[in-house]
Design an enzyme around this catalytic site. Structure first.
Site, PDB file in Angstrom:
ATOM      1  N   CYS A   1      53.118  -9.992  34.060  1.00 29.61           N
ATOM      2  CA  CYS A   1      52.119  -9.539  35.149  1.00 29.61           C
ATOM      3  C   CYS A   1      50.811  -8.791  34.715  1.00 29.61           C
ATOM      4  O   CYS A   1      50.003  -8.633  35.285  1.00 29.61           O
ATOM      5  CB  CYS A   1      53.170  -8.514  35.856  1.00 29.61           C
ATOM      6  SG  CYS A   1      54.618  -9.650  36.438  1.00 29.61           S
TER       7      CYS A   1
HETATM    8  C1  BEZ Z   1      56.886 -11.209  32.966  1.00 29.45           C
HETATM    9  O1  BEZ Z   1      56.197 -11.177  33.910  1.00 29.45           O
HETATM   10  O2  BEZ Z   1      56.537 -11.186  31.789  1.00 29.45           O
HETATM   11  C2  BEZ Z   1      58.427 -10.938  33.270  1.00 29.45           C
HETATM   12  C3  BEZ Z   1      58.867 -11.155  34.846  1.00 29.45           C
HETATM   13  C4  BEZ Z   1      60.041 -11.038  34.958  1.00 29.45           C
HETATM   14  C5  BEZ Z   1      61.183 -10.645  34.257  1.00 29.45           C
HETATM   15  C6  BEZ Z   1      60.623 -10.402  32.883  1.00 29.45           C
HETATM   16  C7  BEZ Z   1      59.512 -10.750  32.346  1.00 29.45           C
END
Ligand code: BEZ
Length: 158
Positions: A49
């Protein structure tokens, strides 16, 4: 059931950071009478994200707004304090940050992501949508990576 193109976005109270703290904001207030791009992330500050999803919208915000979009909003199952800190860390002032802390809009959209095994509770699937006056015109959902819900994919639909 997952929201579909042609459906109305349910009216749910969210939070956004105001001058003196978190303030309520309804999804009706976000979407009514506007063309809105909403994207959602599993969590602020998570690698995908922070390194791909939000930065793409920061870089492309002007281009998206120039295509007749009134507002770009980002939603996560986080609180408004975390989302404000993430917004500041990412220079994302052009994006309205929407805290769905109780996952109420997430559930109403049928877009829950069960991350309890990772100690993260119920979050939101990674998605983006384009809505006109609260009606979904396009929806892209990613189960892995950032592809269908990326700023580039949104731009290709505008
Ligand atoms: C990520 O966007 O890297 C992520 C999303 C959910 C859980 C762990 C990491």
């Amino acid at each position: 059931m997952t929201i579909q193109v042609g459906d109305r976005i349910p009216n749910i109270e969210l939070r956004t950071m105001g001058e003196s703290g978190p303030e309520p904001i309804t999804s009706d207030a976000v979407f009514a009478g506007k063309r809105v791009v909403l994207f959602a992330v599993p969590g602020a500050f998570t690698p995908g994200c922070s390194q791909a999803h939000l930065p793409g919208f920061v870089v492309k915000a002007d281009e998206i707004l120039a295509k007749g979009v009134d507002r770009i909003a980002c939603m996560a199952v986080n609180d408004a304090f975390v989302l404000r800190a993430w917004q500041q860390a990412q220079n994302a002032e052009a994006i309205l940050m929407l805290a769905d802390g109780n996952a109420e809009l997430t559930r109403a959209l049928g877009l829950e992501l069960d991350l309890r095994s990772a100690g993260m509770g119920i979050r939101c699937r990674r998605f983006a949508l384009i809505a006109d006056d609260g009606i979904v015109q396009w929806l892209g959902i990613d189960d892995r990576g950032v592809d269908k819900s990326s700023a580039e994919s949104v731009l290709a639909q505008l």
